[in-house]
Design a protein around this motif. Structure first.
Motif, mmCIF file in Angstrom:
data_model
loop_
_atom_site.group_PDB
_atom_site.id
_atom_site.type_symbol
_atom_site.label_atom_id
_atom_site.label_comp_id
_atom_site.label_asym_id
_atom_site.label_seq_id
_atom_site.Cartn_x
_atom_site.Cartn_y
_atom_site.Cartn_z
ATOM 1 N N UNK A 350 0.824 -1.204 0.000
ATOM 2 C CA UNK A 350 0.000 0.000 0.000
ATOM 3 C C UNK A 350 0.864 1.262 0.000
ATOM 4 N N UNK A 351 2.035 1.195 0.598
ATOM 5 C CA UNK A 351 2.946 2.349 0.620
ATOM 6 C C UNK A 351 3.344 2.715 -0.807
ATOM 7 N N UNK A 352 3.692 3.985 -1.017
ATOM 8 C CA UNK A 352 3.999 4.425 -2.377
ATOM 9 C C UNK A 352 5.391 3.995 -2.833
ATOM 10 N N UNK A 353 6.251 3.574 -1.896
ATOM 11 C CA UNK A 353 7.589 3.106 -2.248
ATOM 12 C C UNK A 353 7.993 2.013 -1.268
ATOM 13 N N UNK A 354 9.025 1.232 -1.586
ATOM 14 C CA UNK A 354 9.407 0.110 -0.734
ATOM 15 C C UNK A 354 9.894 0.522 0.641
ATOM 16 N N UNK A 355 9.548 -0.282 1.627
ATOM 17 C CA UNK A 355 10.142 -0.267 2.966
ATOM 18 C C UNK A 355 9.843 0.979 3.789
ATOM 19 N N UNK A 376 -14.295 -6.650 -8.708
ATOM 20 C CA UNK A 376 -13.463 -7.568 -7.929
ATOM 21 C C UNK A 376 -13.638 -7.333 -6.432
ATOM 22 N N UNK A 377 -13.397 -8.374 -5.657
ATOM 23 C CA UNK A 377 -13.310 -8.274 -4.203
ATOM 24 C C UNK A 377 -11.841 -8.031 -3.861
ATOM 25 N N UNK A 378 -11.540 -6.908 -3.224
ATOM 26 C CA UNK A 378 -10.159 -6.461 -3.083
ATOM 27 C C UNK A 378 -9.686 -6.518 -1.636
ATOM 28 N N UNK A 379 -8.497 -7.094 -1.449
ATOM 29 C CA UNK A 379 -7.811 -7.075 -0.156
ATOM 30 C C UNK A 379 -6.387 -6.569 -0.396
ATOM 31 N N UNK A 380 -5.698 -6.237 0.695
ATOM 32 C CA UNK A 380 -4.307 -5.803 0.527
ATOM 33 C C UNK A 380 -3.436 -6.437 1.606
ATOM 34 N N UNK A 381 -2.141 -6.497 1.300
ATOM 35 C CA UNK A 381 -1.143 -6.902 2.297
ATOM 36 C C UNK A 381 -0.006 -5.909 2.280
ATOM 37 N N UNK A 382 0.293 -5.352 3.445
ATOM 38 C CA UNK A 382 1.448 -4.474 3.594
ATOM 39 C C UNK A 382 1.962 -4.611 5.019
ATOM 40 N N UNK A 420 3.769 -2.611 -4.683
ATOM 41 C CA UNK A 420 4.962 -2.072 -4.016
ATOM 42 C C UNK A 420 5.826 -3.240 -3.567
ATOM 43 N N UNK A 421 7.096 -3.186 -3.883
ATOM 44 C CA UNK A 421 7.984 -4.332 -3.647
ATOM 45 C C UNK A 421 8.774 -4.169 -2.347
ATOM 46 N N UNK A 422 8.097 -4.312 -1.213
ATOM 47 C CA UNK A 422 8.788 -4.272 0.077
ATOM 48 C C UNK A 422 9.816 -5.409 0.150
ATOM 49 N N UNK A 423 10.982 -5.105 0.694
ATOM 50 C CA UNK A 423 12.063 -6.101 0.727
ATOM 51 C C UNK A 423 11.812 -7.218 1.733
ATOM 52 N N UNK A 424 10.943 -6.997 2.720
ATOM 53 C CA UNK A 424 10.717 -8.019 3.747
ATOM 54 C C UNK A 424 9.770 -9.116 3.276
#
Length: 458
Positions: A350-355, A376-382, A420-424
């Motif tokens: 959801x963040x605009x940039x990683x990490x 669509x039915x929408x969920x998110x993971x961050x 968004x490609x979070x490194x974790x």
């Protein structure tokens, strides 16, 4: 007494007062007031405090003030250690009481400058802040606007409000400057103190005092001729980035149809030691600067009957990218013989940039909105944003919580969109758990798909 003699005495008084203020800065006895304690103001407070300058923070958000007093972090990447040191320090205070503005020697204004619904500058936060500051302004204070804005803001908007509310005269009774923030949340290579500070002043006293102040805590000051030049510097920096990101976003779309991996192209091009600067494509622009600042310049340019066609074209390309991600998602679902309408879609990041935990202007919101419009039915993971807090433009998502990261939950979605490609995040796990992944960030680089339709570039 002759007019010439009176003018000489007045100039001597001004010179004497300025010198006393410069001495006060040198002695680290000059209180820095920071108005707005968000992603810009809080690191600025820490930078001045770390260099033994007394700081006094102001914010209308009581929770931020409570966090500062109790040492609780409210901006994830800045960390608990910093917050605890600010809370424990006798040279740091924070308040919602703006009548204390007179206690500060300098007032650094770090407030939002968003766009309104017509994509024009929304200056209400700057205006309201200047009105409040003006009501409590005293002689000898320095006011510096740090918010990114259009050239001319300081002279045309800030100074008239301050003078009207205070009854004082800029350049005579108080000092004014402009110094744009250059924050890059989450950047481990640069922080506030290590990024050179561009400074433009109203009259020579304004720039002299402002440079002396920043010189106490910033690696280098870069004085320019006036405030509108300094305002133009920040706009130029972000227009440069926006235009180049638009270029690689357009290349991504073109090369995709040619079955060419744009990321491989850019990596190879980046080996040239001159004449090329690598920018990375994505699902759109996010953050508090790049999606907004170019429109400030296009708006101001119309006053001079100038058309910023190149900038506006870049804006069109960048704002179209979330729809491109949706189109790729439709193709991916179709390859699995599934419709978008009724599908369960998981959006990662959801963040605009990683990490970071900064979701301002994040293109993920637009992607989620479009997915919902398509049924669509929408969920998110961050992992950095467990729950969506209120925003200016996306209240319908307020209170939505991030899903749990486990095989049972993730494998239940018809498709996963990496925004968004979070490194974790463990992308190898994701590749095992999902058979339909739309990757807008090249997060799956090096992971081989099980078949031709397992991963979908976007």
């Amino acid at each position: 007494m002759s007019t010439d003699s009176a003018n000489i005495i007045q100039e001597e008084k001004k010179t004497d007062r300025l010198q006393k203020l410069l001495d006060k800065i040198k002695q680290r006895n000059y209180t820095v007031g920071i108005v707005g304690l968000g992603y810009v103001g809080l690191p600025l407070m820490w930078t001045f405090h770390s260099n033994d300058m007394p700081v006094l923070g102001f914010d209308i958000d009581k929770e931020k003030i409570n966090c500062l007093k109790e040492g609780r972090p409210y901006i994830k990447h800045l960390g608990k250690e910093m917050m605890q040191k600010l809370a424990d320090s006798k040279k740091c205070d924070a308040t919602t009481d703006f009548s204390r503005i007179s206690e500060a020697d300098a007032l650094l204004l770090c407030v939002p400058t968003p766009l309104d619904y017509h994509r024009e500058p929304d200056m209400q936060y700057v205006e309201k802040t200047c009105m409040t500051v003006g009501e409590h302004l005293r002689e000898g204070q320095l006011v510096i606007l740090e918010s990114t804005t259009y050239p001319g803001t300081t002279e045309e908007l800030v100074i008239p409000i301050l003078e009207s509310k205070s009854g004082l005269t800029a350049g005579e009774d108080f000092y004014v400057a402009y110094s744009p923030e250059r924050e890059d949340p989450g950047n481990i290579n640069f922080d506030t103190g290590s990024i050179p500070k561009v400074v433009g002043g109203h009259a020579k006293e304004g720039i002299e005092l402002a440079c002396a102040l920043y010189d106490t805590s910033i690696v280098r000051t870069v004085p320019v001729s006036d405030t509108k030049t300094a305002e133009a510097v920040k706009i130029t920096e972000n227009v440069f980035r926006a235009v180049n990101i638009a270029l690689v976003n357009e290349l991504k779309v073109v090369f995709s149809d040619m079955d060419i991996d744009v990321h491989e192209v850019l990596d190879a091009a980046d080996t040239k030691p001159f004449g090329f600067m690598k920018f990375v494509p994505g699902p759109g622009l996010g953050g508090h600067c790049i999606p907004i600042d170019p429109f400030y310049l296009t708006w101001k340019a119309r006053e001079y009957e100038q058309n910023t066609r190149f900038i506006e074209l870049a804006g069109e390309i960048n704002t179209s990218m979330p729809q491109y991600v949706i189109d790729q998602t439709l193709k991916a679902l179709n390859a699995h013989k599934k419709p978008m309408n009724g599908s369960d879609i998981l959006v990662i990041g959801l963040a605009y940039k990683p990490d970071v935990d900064d979701m301002r202007e994040s293109p993920t919101f637009k992607i989620m909105d479009l997915l919902k419009e398509y049924g669509a039915e929408v969920s998110y993971y961050d992992p950095h944003i467990p729950e969506i807090k209120p925003t200016r433009e996306h209240d319908e998502w307020t209170g939505t919580k991030s899903i749990s990261w486990n095989k049972e939950v993730v494998s239940g979605y018809d498709a996963v969109v990496i925004s968004t490609d979070h490194s974790v995040i463990d992308y190898e796990e994701l590749a095992e758990w999902s058979d339909c992944i739309i990757d807008s960030r090249n997060a799956l680089k090096g992971i081989e798909p099980d078949n031709d339709i397992h991963f979908w570039k976007a």
